[in-house]
Design a protein around this motif. Structure first.
Motif: not given
Length: 144
Positions: A116, A28, A94, A110, A118-119, A91, A113-114
């Motif tokens: 969900g 990322y 940011r 991280e 994703h930002r 999800h 992000r796992r």
């Protein structure tokens, strides 16, 4: 020894923390303090301070940042979780995770992000870089 059908050890090869950080950060784009400040001012990011209380008491707080202890982070920011913070709206949120110097926050981002988010990202250099940039910081007494 964990041996599979081929007689080969199937356990993952252990990595050190430096390599793990490199791998995580490659997944990322991290954010600089000034960019994070400007994005927060515009409502485009949620700043999340995961430093422990003694550091917050010693160094102060970032105005407007959500304070969540590291051990509660996933529960508080999972939009589907029963213990989520009101700010955990979805999800697509940011999130910029902030630790003291920008190491633990990489692993925390991280983890988000796992889940969900994703930002999710983290602040390069952490709180110390934020303060060194001369960005706003308040003392605990001012927040009360």
């Amino acid at each position: 020894m964990a041996v599979g059908d081929g007689g080969v050890d199937e356990r993952p090869v252990p990595v050190g923390i430096d390599e793990l950080l490199e791998r995580v950060r490659a997944g990322y784009e991290r954010i600089e303090p000034r960019e994070a400040y400007e994005a927060a001012q515009g409502g485009a990011v949620l700043l999340v301070d995961i430093r422990y209380a003694a550091l917050r008491d010693r160094d102060g707080l970032i105005p407007g940042a959500l304070v969540v202890e590291r051990n509660e982070l996933e529960w508080r920011l999972d939009p589907q979780g029963s213990h989520r913070a009101p700010e955990a709206t979805g999800h697509g949120l940011r999130v910029v995770v902030i630790c003291n110097e920008g190491y633990a926050s990489s692993l925390a981002a991280e983890s988000l992000r796992r889940l969900g988010l994703h930002r999710a990202t983290d602040l390069i250099g952490g709180f110390q870089a934020w303060r060194a940039e001369g960005l706003p910081v308040t003392s605990r007494a001012e927040e009360v």
